[in-house]
Scaffold this active site. Structure first.
Site, PDB file in Angstrom:
ATOM      1  N   LYS A  98      53.639  12.322  37.215  1.00 52.27           N
ATOM      2  CA  LYS A  98      54.972  11.711  37.165  1.00 52.27           C
ATOM      3  C   LYS A  98      55.314  11.317  38.590  1.00 52.27           C
ATOM      4  O   LYS A  98      55.456  12.163  39.472  1.00 52.27           O
ATOM      5  CB  LYS A  98      56.001  12.700  36.618  1.00 52.27           C
ATOM      6  CG  LYS A  98      57.404  12.127  36.559  1.00 52.27           C
ATOM      7  CD  LYS A  98      58.321  13.030  35.720  1.00 52.27           C
ATOM      8  CE  LYS A  98      59.689  12.390  35.553  1.00 52.27           C
ATOM      9  NZ  LYS A  98      60.615  12.739  36.632  1.00 52.27           N
ATOM     10  N   GLY A 159      70.487  14.304  37.720  1.00 51.23           N
ATOM     11  CA  GLY A 159      71.281  15.508  37.882  1.00 51.23           C
ATOM     12  C   GLY A 159      72.772  15.339  37.618  1.00 51.23           C
ATOM     13  O   GLY A 159      73.527  16.290  37.689  1.00 51.23           O
ATOM     14  N   ALA A 185      66.412  11.109  33.529  1.00 55.22           N
ATOM     15  CA  ALA A 185      67.528  11.308  34.447  1.00 55.22           C
ATOM     16  C   ALA A 185      68.866  10.859  33.891  1.00 55.22           C
ATOM     17  O   ALA A 185      68.988   9.777  33.322  1.00 55.22           O
ATOM     18  CB  ALA A 185      67.290  10.616  35.778  1.00 55.22           C
ATOM     19  N   GLY A 186      69.836  11.717  34.033  1.00 50.49           N
ATOM     20  CA  GLY A 186      71.206  11.374  33.674  1.00 50.49           C
ATOM     21  C   GLY A 186      71.641  11.875  32.308  1.00 50.49           C
ATOM     22  O   GLY A 186      72.826  11.886  31.991  1.00 50.49           O
ATOM     23  N   ASN A 207      66.063  17.827  31.849  1.00 51.06           N
ATOM     24  CA  ASN A 207      65.843  19.079  32.560  1.00 51.06           C
ATOM     25  C   ASN A 207      67.168  19.772  32.876  1.00 51.06           C
ATOM     26  O   ASN A 207      67.501  20.801  32.285  1.00 51.06           O
ATOM     27  CB  ASN A 207      65.035  18.835  33.840  1.00 51.06           C
ATOM     28  CG  ASN A 207      64.793  20.122  34.602  1.00 51.06           C
ATOM     29  OD1 ASN A 207      64.547  21.158  33.996  1.00 51.06           O
ATOM     30  ND2 ASN A 207      64.896  20.072  35.919  1.00 51.06           N
ATOM     31  N   THR A 208      67.952  19.167  33.766  1.00 52.96           N
ATOM     32  CA  THR A 208      69.170  19.825  34.234  1.00 52.96           C
ATOM     33  C   THR A 208      70.068  20.292  33.083  1.00 52.96           C
ATOM     34  O   THR A 208      70.546  21.427  33.081  1.00 52.96           O
ATOM     35  CB  THR A 208      69.973  18.867  35.146  1.00 52.96           C
ATOM     36  OG1 THR A 208      69.131  18.477  36.217  1.00 52.96           O
ATOM     37  CG2 THR A 208      71.215  19.541  35.693  1.00 52.96           C
TER      38      THR A 208
END
Lengths: 256, 370
Positions: A98, A159, A185-186, A207-208
């Protein structure tokens, strides 16, 4: 149930990809990843002790159905990224990478020029490259042209949990792409993930939102269900929003 | 990247495709109408028999969509036939090798005479047309013709025999902007019947021409089918399939679709499958509803009334006063045409018609920066 995702010849039953960062413990991380049923889990090479085969974090996610996806987080340019990818291949025994190149340490926004350069080089070196990028349709086609096996446009700054803010561009990317589109992301909540899947994204990476939740395991399950629901809705074809046709003079009366 | 359209095309079967179009229901059409982003299944619904009662709605949507993207303008172009020499037999074409007509290839002097006439009419976008005769009108002749006229036209397109990639590259280098190459019909067996002899009888070489053009990096590719040879619904679908494949693969290229219907010519062929005016409107609207950006082109094959109306329903480029014989404008107006045009109005009258109905004819919309 849902259709199978294919990236570079590898098949995935789950369209939810996850990460390993920000969890409060390796144990919780391991449980959340298992609960998510994710089959592709990204891990920052910079966090792995490559010298130590007993690396605790790696051990806790080494499961038969979980594929490790090393990422180059922390590198600032193509040269560093290529080096990191080679290191990852050696240490983790995978040619999947990645590609994350963010020269800016605050917002971690991807550098499109260096990413394109690195992708071209890594493909030549035999890597399966999954580039993290802005939701830029032209860049996606350029990456496809140099051999990227998928593209990973962002939904919002990484994030931030803000959701799918780049929707207009994602729609163009999805329409044009010949490789899988993974929204990265986001994504802050299961509804964001479901929305991305309804738009036709092939997968999402979260993830976050899982790691930082009060209950990561429950949240992982919620994301799994949301991704499945979104994909199913996409395949079943959404009913459209009703528009009212405007009445005006007939355009086809000349045919009578 | 050695994949071409043929790989995709070969996964389709003509009869099954046609059956799936004919199986579309009113519900499918209504669903397709209500969407904002449409796919090839929606396109099938639009060209299906079930869409006939929805023609007026399709026309309104098509008009609205076209205006949103192209505004109130129509791009003007004009064809210039350079030669009627041809070594192909095509059952529907006036230039077919077996037709006993006088053959002519324009000289430099003659080309410049025709050019002067067309320039005086206001044209800046020109379409060069030839038959297929490699000794006399091969790549060197075409390249020379482009070089001869390129200072006088902002935009040069051509409609000639399919060429190899390196030949296209050579012509693009000389300022060729676009290439139009119609498959005539995507029905493999029917294609063979209509092209029994000559290089054109090679269906696959023609089918992959657009791929070679895409690889050569041409600015625009025009595709289409000659309606009347086979079922127009299936041929429309395969044209749309071709378009979508090309857009995804050669993403730096623009595309245009043309809608030629069989016209009378010397030694004529009757259409096997009739396409009515309504069918043609349905097809044009279907392409617009499938794709907001694709250029849709209309020639003088169609009648005055039809053209007066269709310019509002999705068409974005238009020719006028066309002659389909080499030297037809001034050099030798009496020679035999490739086919009879229908709308014979002058360029001035067409421009006036457009203005009267609120459309601005655009003469120049390109500049070569190489």
């Amino acid at each position: 149930m849902n259709d199978i995702l294919n990236i570079a010849g590898k098949k995935f039953n789950s369209r939810l990809f996850t990460g390993t960062g920000k969890f409060s413990s390796n144990k919780l991380m391991s449980e959340a990843i298992l609960a998510s049923e994710s089959e592709l889990v990204t891990v920052a090479l910079k966090r792995v002790d490559v010298e130590n085969e007993q690396d605790k974090m790696l051990q806790s996610i080494t499961k038969p159905h979980v594929n490790l996806l090393p990422n180059t987080s922390g590198v600032r340019n193509a040269k560093e990224a290529v080096f990191a990818a080679q290191l990852a291949r050696e240490a983790l025994g995978t040619n999947w990478i990645k590609l994350e190149i963010h020269p800016d340490p605050k917002y971690l926004l991807p550098d499109p020029i260096e990413t394109l350069k690195a992708t071209e080089e890594l493909v030549k070196l035999g890597f399966i490259v999954m580039p993290y990028i802005h939701a830029d349709p032209v860049l996606c086609k350029r990456l496809e042209d140099v051999g990227a096996q998928c593209v990973m446009p962002l939904g919002a700054p990484i994030g931030t949990n803000k959701g799918i803010k780049t929707v207009d561009f994602l729609e163009i990317i999805i329409e044009q792409s010949n490789v899988p589109v993974i929204v990265d992301a986001g994504i802050g909540s299961p509804s964001h993930a479901a929305y991305a899947m309804e738009l036709g994204a092939d997968a999402v990476l979260v993830n976050t939102a899982i790691a930082v939740s009060q209950n990561p395991v429950q949240m992982a399950i919620a994301f799994k269900m949301a991704v499945e629901a979104g994909r199913m809705a996409y395949n079943a074809k959404l009913a459209s929003i009703k528009k009212h046709a405007e009445a005006s003079s007939p355009l086809t009366s000349f045919l009578n | 990247m050695n994949k071409t359209f043929q790989n995709l095309f070969d996964t389709y079967n003509w009869d099954d495709t046609l059956a799936s179009i004919n199986a579309k229901t009113a519900q499918d059409v209504e669903y397709a109408l209500s969407k904002t982003k449409r796919d090839l299944e929606d396109f099938k619904a639009f060209i299906s028999p079930a869409a006939a009662p929805y023609l007026e709605q399709m026309a309104h949507l098509s008009k609205m969509t076209t205006k949103k993207r192209f505004g109130n303008t129509i791009q003007m172009y004009v064809p210039m036939y350079l030669s009627n020499e041809c070594q192909n037999i095509c059952t529907y074409c006036g230039f077919s090798m077996t037709n006993k007509i006088p053959r002519r290839t324009l000289t430099d002097d003659e080309i410049l005479k025709e050019v002067a006439f067309l320039k005086a009419k206001g044209y800046d976008h020109i379409l060069l047309v030839t038959g297929e005769a490699n000794k006399t009108v091969g790549v060197p002749y075409i390249k020379h013709a482009i070089e001869l006229i390129r200072d006088q036209f902002a935009n040069i397109s051509m409609e000639v025999q399919p060429l190899d990639q390196h030949e296209y590259e050579e012509l693009i280098e000389a300022n060729l902007y676009a290439v139009l190459v119609y498959q005539e019909t995507y029905h493999r067996d029917e294609y063979k019947k209509h092209h029994p002899k000559g290089k054109k009888s090679n269906f696959d070489y023609r089918l992959d021409t657009a791929d070679r053009l895409g690889k050569a990096g041409v600015h625009k590719i025009g595709i289409g089918a000659l309606f009347g040879l086979e079922d127009w619904r299936a041929d429309s679908f395969f044209t749309a399939l071709h378009l979508k494949y090309l857009q995804k693969t050669y993403w730096k290229t623009k595309y245009s679709i043309s809608f030629p219907r069989l016209r009378p010519h010397s030694g004529g062929l009757e259409p096997k499958v009739e396409m009515t005016d309504k069918n043609l409107v349905q097809t044009i609207c279907a392409f617009r509803l499938l794709d907001e950006d694709v250029e849709l082109s209309m020639s003088t094959r169609e009648s005055e009334v039809f053209r007066n109306n269709i310019v509002h329903l999705g068409i974005t480029s238009l020719s006028a006063e066309s002659k389909t014989n080499p030297g037809g404008y001034v050099v030798e107006p009496q020679s035999l045409e490739q086919f009879e045009i229908s709308d014979e109005r002058s360029t001035e009258l067409i421009a006036e018609m457009l203005k009267q109905s609120g459309l601005e004819p655009v003469w120049k919309d390109w500049e070569a920066f190489n």
